[in-house]
Design an enzyme around this catalytic site. Structure first.
Site, short mmCIF file in Angstrom:
data_model
loop_
_atom_site.label_atom_id
_atom_site.label_comp_id
_atom_site.label_asym_id
_atom_site.label_seq_id
_atom_site.Cartn_x
_atom_site.Cartn_y
_atom_site.Cartn_z
N LYS A 1 0.82 -1.22 0.00
CA LYS A 1 0.00 0.00 0.00
C LYS A 1 0.85 1.26 0.00
O LYS A 1 0.58 2.21 0.73
CB LYS A 1 -0.99 -0.01 1.16
CG LYS A 1 -1.94 -1.22 1.12
CD LYS A 1 -3.07 -1.12 2.14
CE LYS A 1 -4.06 -2.27 2.05
NZ LYS A 1 -3.51 -3.59 2.43
N ARG A 2 1.88 1.26 -0.84
CA ARG A 2 2.76 2.41 -0.93
C ARG A 2 2.07 3.58 -1.61
O ARG A 2 1.12 3.40 -2.38
CB ARG A 2 4.02 2.04 -1.71
CG ARG A 2 4.83 0.88 -1.16
CD ARG A 2 5.23 1.11 0.27
NE ARG A 2 6.27 0.18 0.71
CZ ARG A 2 6.32 -0.37 1.92
NH1 ARG A 2 5.39 -0.12 2.81
NH2 ARG A 2 7.32 -1.16 2.26
#
Lengths: 271, 271
Positions: B96-97
């Site tokens: 979930k960058r």
């Protein structure tokens, strides 16, 4: 127990600086003397930190630059070095994490227990329960993305909802609902000084982490006059590349120190 | 060159499974036999992977669970093990960058070069230029958060903008503007089957990563009927804790295999 917000306020006063030095190490940009060293990332950052500490009130390592090079151990070493040699200058781990509660607990352990950061940046897209686990680490700071400095930031952050753009809703949520423990700050890019002013109006004295004055081209005077609090502080004004790569040769430490000093002074001229 | 979307489509057909096994290793939940082993995280996950592979079409390690324990090397080992022993089952790195372009390039290197993941999850809050650097890795998959399975997901994702909630705008942007290269997927939580249906209507056959059917309580029948494409695929239906902690003793591998088989069959009953 250390308290990020208090440490930060003390640092602003004691150092007379609002400068946050961003540590985005890219080995391909390092001076030749570091080439081939296994600890080049640590050594580069450590040198920058020691050279710029007299002109800074905080440091912000960006974790992606370490993770892309399997250099998590050097990031741990670097933060330990800052705490040991520059006590009172808080370290913000720029990680922009965001996940459901059970996973956020793991990210909070990563930031605060493993890396011993004083604060971490987080993403608000998944809502308050994705932020809460960080707040359970008493005294630590949690800096929520609000209005980011990149062009694409407008894709979502500028969408109108309830008569105002999304980033203002995030500022309201942060100030009015999410900050019962007083640990929050917000990220607002220097590329948009008018928006800094709007956010400051919403959040009172909440600390603002403001990237974008260096390589990204934000205007220092407009930023400072938009973001300062009544006592002339309230901002972590971040510069990364324009400071750490100010020199390309073996004088890189002196060049970074000079760039940090100049940036601090330009900021202070408008406080 | 491997192509995530093609590999995934092939895997759905060949395995007759839509199950994605989520790997969220927590040492405190490991069976006693692994206690004290320096490679306990790898060994636990490897055992789960080998036991559940006959019933799965993909695996999704969550990086926070490795990072909190300084176990990045074990995550590298684990993904290499999956590629070597279960070829054709894609690995989605759940990270979930989300960051500006220059930093996103580093995160993309982390996910695709260091960890050799086939796809990575990313956060849309910073807009398209924070997603683009991942797409430059040809053939890799990029799975954008849309409607997350947690309660707080509604804080932002349900805000109305232009007459529809934000998560639908993200789905539209992903389907109509951001997916020229055909590498995108979306995360839509199983806790909201009606929203899966709406998103499916917006995005055509785009793959949907759907967490939340296990410990989080999402309904399998409603999820499958809302999310399937015309050929009965289109979904990576993820279960993590309900599978990997199905057994607490030394039979944990068999218990996980049984839970994976049961989950696959429950899903297939409604395809």
């Amino acid at each position: 127990m250390s308290n990020f917000i208090q440490t930060l306020n003390d640092a602003w006063q004691r150092t007379n600086s609002l400068l946050c030095v961003g540590l985005d190490p890219e080995p391909s940009k390092f001076p030749g003397a570091l080439a081939g060293r296994a600890d080049a990332i640590f050594e580069f950052c450590r040198t920058i930190v020691d050279a710029t500490a007299p002109y800074a009130s905080s440091f912000k390592p960006q974790i992606a630059y370490f993770a892309a090079h399997r250099a998590e151990d050097q990031l741990e070493q670097l933060i330990a070095h800052i705490h040991a040699n520059h006590p009172g200058l808080p370290v913000i781990l720029d990680a922009k994490r965001g996940d459901i509660g059970s996973t956020a607990e793991q990210y909070a352990r990563e930031a605060f227990e493993r890396y011993q950061a004083d604060a971490v940046t987080v993403n608000p897209y998944m809502g308050f329960d994705s932020i809460e686990p960080y707040l359970e680490h008493a005294g630590k700071g949690v800096i929520v993305l609000c209005r980011t400095s990149n062009a694409g930031g407008s894709d979502l952050q500028f969408l109108e909802t309830g008569g105002r753009p999304l980033y203002q809703v995030v500022a309201q949520l942060a100030a009015q609902k999410w900050n019962a423990s007083g640990q929050l700050g917000l990220v607002v890019g220097a590329t948009f000084p008018k928006e800094i002013e709007v956010v400051r109006g919403i959040v009172g004295d909440m600390p603002l982490l403001i990237p974008g004055i260096g390589a990204q081209g934000g205007d220092v005077q407009a930023t400072v006059s938009a973001g300062r609090t009544a006592n002339g502080t309230g901002m972590l004004i971040n510069s990364s590349r324009a400071i750490i790569y100010a020199g390309k040769g073996d004088d890189f430490a002196q060049a970074a120190a000079q760039a940090a000093k100049d940036t601090r002074d330009r900021i202070n001229a408008f406080r």
